[in-house]
Design an enzyme around this catalytic site. Sequence first.
Site, PDB file in Angstrom:
ATOM      1  N   GLY A   1       0.826  -1.187   0.000  1.00 42.67           N
ATOM      2  CA  GLY A   1       0.000   0.000   0.000  1.00 42.67           C
ATOM      3  C   GLY A   1       0.868   1.248   0.000  1.00 42.67           C
ATOM      4  N   CYS A   2       0.266   2.371  -0.386  1.00 42.62           N
ATOM      5  CA  CYS A   2       1.051   3.607  -0.496  1.00 42.62           C
ATOM      6  C   CYS A   2       1.473   4.140   0.873  1.00 42.62           C
ATOM      7  CB  CYS A   2       0.276   4.662  -1.277  1.00 42.62           C
ATOM      8  SG  CYS A   2      -1.417   4.952  -0.709  1.00 42.62           S
ATOM      9  N   TYR A   3       0.554   4.203   1.836  1.00 47.77           N
ATOM     10  CA  TYR A   3       0.946   4.630   3.185  1.00 47.77           C
ATOM     11  C   TYR A   3       1.981   3.674   3.793  1.00 47.77           C
ATOM     12  CZ  TYR A   3      -2.608   8.330   3.896  1.00 47.77           C
ATOM     13  OH  TYR A   3      -3.349   9.473   3.841  1.00 47.77           O
TER      14      TYR A   3
ATOM     15  N   THR B   1       4.212   1.978   2.350  1.00 50.83           N
ATOM     16  CA  THR B   1       5.499   2.211   1.702  1.00 50.83           C
ATOM     17  C   THR B   1       6.234   3.353   2.388  1.00 50.83           C
ATOM     18  OG1 THR B   1       4.731   1.387  -0.432  1.00 50.83           O
ATOM     19  CG2 THR B   1       6.628   2.878  -0.448  1.00 50.83           C
ATOM     20  N   ALA B   2       5.551   4.489   2.552  1.00 54.80           N
ATOM     21  CA  ALA B   2       6.197   5.643   3.165  1.00 54.80           C
ATOM     22  C   ALA B   2       6.559   5.379   4.620  1.00 54.80           C
ATOM     23  CB  ALA B   2       5.282   6.859   3.060  1.00 54.80           C
TER      24      ALA B   2
END
Length: 347
Positions: free
Chosen positions: A149-151, A153-154
């Site tokens: 997921g994008c969150y 990843t960060a």
Amino acid sequence: MITAAVAGASGYAGAEIVRLLLGHPKVEVGALTAAGNAGTRFGDLAPHLTPLADRVLEPTTAEVLAGHDVVFLALPHGHSAAIAAALPESTVVVDCGADFRLRDEADWTTYYDTPFAGTWPYGMPELVGHDGAKGRTHLAGARRVAVPGCYPTAVSLALAPGLAAGVALPDDVVVVAASGTSGAGRSVKPHLLGSEVMGAMSPYGVGGVHRHTPEIEQNLSLAAGSPASVSFTPTLAPMPRGILATVTAKVAPGADAAAVRQAWVDAYADEPCVHLLPEGSWPRTGDVVGSNLVHVQVTLDERVGRVVAVAAVDNLTKGTAGAAVQAMNLALGLPETTGLPLAGVAP
């Protein structure tokens, strides 16, 4: 040439995969599919992808997708498992949805409303575990890959080095992250209208209910070698793309600022897609737009004894589509960064 199909090409993530594949020297773009937009000219939905503007979107079926070397699934959660099961085992299937990310069935059933489909190799090559091994070791030769997921990843790439090195503790991790509106997908939603978003920031998914919470805890637990406890508050920012995640954790006893910094230096010294900024510089979402890079910075707040790590990522590129192409490269034995932009777009 490798033939690749993209299911869900009419959405933001699917179109971003197509954009990256158009610049990949080893890939020929095959079928582009959609659900409600099937039968539509691709250029009517993605006019920026001029080379394929006259393609007509086909229905998302296993019959249309079969016969390609690689199939990217950019579908809503719960929709990937049935399609993947109908594709040959020899096909590399890269799922950008959540269906195969979680290892614990209880985590899935707590946060999602479809049956648990299982777990695939996790497509975050740079994620360091407590034993020092990184995620790419599971991707070479894989035929099924779950894109993070994008969150997650960060957040994961922001803090994992400190947990793996033992300079940060996993029991009290606090995350506040801001995302652009493209993270919510392309469907029309009243709260995402320009007049609602411009000039305003707002929290959502507050109180541990955001679906990326168990994935973040799973990754940070892997890095720490013990269970991580995460308080995650996402916010919506008035920008189309990008995530800025601020992550804090208690510093381990005896760890000083130099030891904290060194953990990140060691973890990311040779990573082409994660850039640890020079001391004193801080990540900005605008610096990673359109790139497959994560910009990271870390410091120690000595007054309160907490490590503070910040990461910026383009949620559609490294946060989704770029990670998918990076995973495909590793699965097929290609150089990891083939076809991936390693510079942002500015202004």
